[in-house]
Design a protein around this motif. Structure first.
Motif, short mmCIF file in Angstrom:
data_model
loop_
_atom_site.label_atom_id
_atom_site.label_comp_id
_atom_site.label_asym_id
_atom_site.label_seq_id
_atom_site.Cartn_x
_atom_site.Cartn_y
_atom_site.Cartn_z
N GLN A 207 0.84 -1.21 0.00
CA GLN A 207 0.00 0.00 0.00
C GLN A 207 0.87 1.25 0.00
O GLN A 207 0.53 2.25 -0.60
N ILE A 233 0.88 -1.04 -12.58
CA ILE A 233 1.25 -2.24 -11.83
C ILE A 233 0.14 -2.65 -10.87
O ILE A 233 -0.15 -3.83 -10.71
N PHE A 234 -0.49 -1.68 -10.24
CA PHE A 234 -1.48 -2.02 -9.22
C PHE A 234 -2.89 -2.21 -9.78
O PHE A 234 -3.77 -2.70 -9.09
N MET A 235 -3.13 -1.75 -11.00
CA MET A 235 -4.48 -1.93 -11.55
C MET A 235 -4.53 -2.99 -12.62
O MET A 235 -5.50 -3.71 -12.72
N ASN A 236 -3.48 -3.06 -13.42
CA ASN A 236 -3.54 -4.00 -14.54
C ASN A 236 -2.14 -4.41 -14.98
O ASN A 236 -1.70 -4.06 -16.07
N PRO A 237 -1.44 -5.16 -14.14
CA PRO A 237 -0.06 -5.51 -14.49
C PRO A 237 -0.02 -6.42 -15.72
O PRO A 237 -0.99 -7.14 -15.99
N GLU A 243 0.82 -9.84 -10.87
CA GLU A 243 -0.56 -9.87 -10.40
C GLU A 243 -0.70 -10.77 -9.16
O GLU A 243 -1.30 -10.39 -8.16
N ILE A 246 1.09 -9.06 -6.13
CA ILE A 246 0.42 -7.85 -5.67
C ILE A 246 -0.90 -8.17 -4.97
O ILE A 246 -1.30 -7.52 -4.04
N SER A 247 -1.60 -9.19 -5.48
CA SER A 247 -2.90 -9.49 -4.91
C SER A 247 -2.79 -10.55 -3.81
O SER A 247 -3.81 -11.09 -3.38
N GLY A 248 -1.57 -10.86 -3.40
CA GLY A 248 -1.39 -11.71 -2.22
C GLY A 248 -1.61 -13.19 -2.48
O GLY A 248 -1.94 -13.93 -1.56
N ARG A 249 -1.47 -13.64 -3.73
CA ARG A 249 -1.65 -15.07 -4.00
C ARG A 249 -0.41 -15.87 -3.64
O ARG A 249 -0.45 -17.06 -3.52
N PHE A 250 0.75 -15.17 -3.56
CA PHE A 250 1.94 -15.82 -2.98
C PHE A 250 2.84 -14.72 -2.46
O PHE A 250 2.62 -13.55 -2.71
#
Lengths: 251, 220
Positions: A207, A233-237, A243, A246-250
């Motif tokens: 953030q 990067i934060f809206m449409n990498p 992706e 950034i979205s916490g998948r790993f």
């Protein structure tokens, strides 16, 4: 326009271990670039090569080029003191020297032989103002910097870097040891500095990267997976790895 | 890695699909009631309109909660935003189905025009199919199917224009059909508005997939 700082095919090895696998990145003057990525992605290693802090580590091998104002910073004639004055660094843990706030900020100039008291006073005041901590410390300048809160200490450390008029400020997770209020004060300080200085910051706080940086570089396993405008990067990498991280998948 | 967030998102996604099916059913029922002159069904649609509105509020609240608690980014954020925006479109489409139900009640007992009603039935079936296609496109996250919705929208506009001309001609030749003809016009306009809102849903599906905010009607 020429780049202020650029790295080409930059490899860093710790013994046999290849920590950076050929990094090409360029930095124009001004603005904030955030370096993000999972632990062990070598983003801090990259940051530290930019003012040769890795020189201190035994068994380190660095190949490729890093040019600051078109000069190779690893060239034999490079003066490390001058280099680190031009490219200053702020660390994760606030690390003021165990003397007064004033002496902390004036340290670099005194080291360079500056003795003019009036000039020193002026630089100390300007630097503390730029670091947005002047109002809080102006009546205690001769008290120990260690008596300050963590957030204030960190801003004094930023002032200490600013006092020697750097071109670039490197920050290695500058707020991870601070509470949210102090962190947000550091963030507003950096946002004010971004017009006059080129700022490169490593952060685990995504953030924070999205709030303050103009550009974001995503590091993974010693490589730059993607570098682009922070909004992109934060809206449409472009890359799935970005992706997912950034979205916490790993990570 | 499966995140806590994924469960919340699934719940939101399912809620949206369910609301889509609900709206799709109500549109179908309103068209059927109009065609069959079924005043009772029409009244039931009016009585249950608040179901759709409540669904909308639930999904909006859930979306706000997810944004506040999880601060989603990239495709996660797009999915929440898509639902937050598209849910209003669905609710508006539901409002127009309710308008059709009102028209069904008003027309009953007045002089009617069979020929125009046949055209309205065709138009109604086309709209019902389109609503179903839009919901399916959302479930499949199918960008191409979403873009295709605009073609049906165009066909419906042609139907509406034909029906309006026919209605005016009928009124000109027989003043008794006035009430029915005015309602035919309104129903045709409602069907086009429903298609309009579902085309918007299609635009949000494109956004979900690509991050681009598009105007499908301007893209042709």
């Amino acid at each position: 326009m020429t780049n202020l700082l650029e790295t080409h095919d930059l490899h860093v090895y710790y013994g046999q271990n290849e920590a950076l696998k050929g990094i090409d990145l360029t930095f124009e003057e001004g603005g904030i670039t955030a370096l993000i990525g999972p632990s062990g992605s070598s983003k801090s290693t990259y940051l530290r090569t930019l003012n040769r802090m890795n020189d201190l580590i035994p068994n380190v091998t660095i190949t490729g080029t890093i040019k600051f104002r078109d000069q190779d910073i690893y060239a034999p004639q490079t003066d490390l003191v001058t280099l680190r004055k031009e490219i200053g660094m702020v660390f994760q843990q606030p690390n003021p020297f165990p003397f007064s706030i004033y002496d902390n900020v004036a340290f670099g100039l005194k080291l360079a032989g500056e003795k003019n008291r009036e000039y020193l006073d002026q630089v100390v005041e300007t630097s503390l103002k730029q670091a947005a901590v002047w109002d809080e410390v102006k009546d205690h300048l001769h008290e120990s910097a260690l008596s300050l809160s963590g957030g204030q200490q960190q801003r004094v450390c930023i002032a200490r870097v600013l006092a020697v008029s750097p071109q670039i400020i490197l920050l290695d997770e500058p707020t991870s040891a601070l509470d949210p209020i102090s962190s947000s004060q550091i963030e507003s300080t950096l946002l004010k500095l971004r017009t006059d200085y080129t700022i490169i910051t490593v952060t685990h706080n995504l953030q924070q990267a999205s709030r303050i940086s103009d550009r974001t570089a995503f590091f993974m396993n010693g490589e730059v997976i993607e570098v682009d405008d922070t909004k992109k990067i934060f809206m449409n990498p472009a890359r799935k790895e970005t992706e997912d991280y950034i979205s916490g998948r790993f990570g | 890695m499966r995140r806590l967030f994924d469960e919340e998102l699934d719940e939101l996604d399912n809620g949206f699909t369910e609301m889509g099916i609900l709206v799709s059913n109500v549109v179908q029922q309103s068209v059927d009631a109009f065609i069959n002159h079924d005043r009772q069904s029409a009244q039931a649609i009016i009585d249950h309109d608040h179901d759709i509105n409540e669904r909308e509020i639930q999904l909006e609240s859930k979306s706000f909660e997810i944004i506040a608690l999880y601060q989603p980014v990239t495709s996660d954020l797009r999915e929440v935003v898509t639902i937050l925006k598209a849910v209003s479109d669905l609710e508006r489409a539901g409002d127009h189905a309710r308008n059709i139900a009102h028209a069904t009640i008003e027309v009953k007992g007045n002089t009617r025009v069979a020929e125009i009603e046949t055209q309205l039935a065709e138009m109604g079936h086309l709209t019902t199919d389109m609503v179903k296609q839009a919901i399916q496109a959302y479930v499949d996250k199918d960008e191409e199917a979403a873009k295709a919705l605009v073609t049906v929208n165009d066909q419906l506009i042609e139907y509406r224009d034909q029906i309006m001309r026919a209605s005016y001609n009928e009124i000109a030749s027989d003043a008794d059909v006035l009430v029915a003809a005015m309602n035919y016009n309104n129903v045709a306009a409602d069907l086009v508005r429903i298609a309009d809102y579902l085309t918007n849903v299609g635009e949000w599906i494109v956004y979900l997939k690509t991050g681009q905010i598009v105007e499908l009607k301007l893209m042709k």
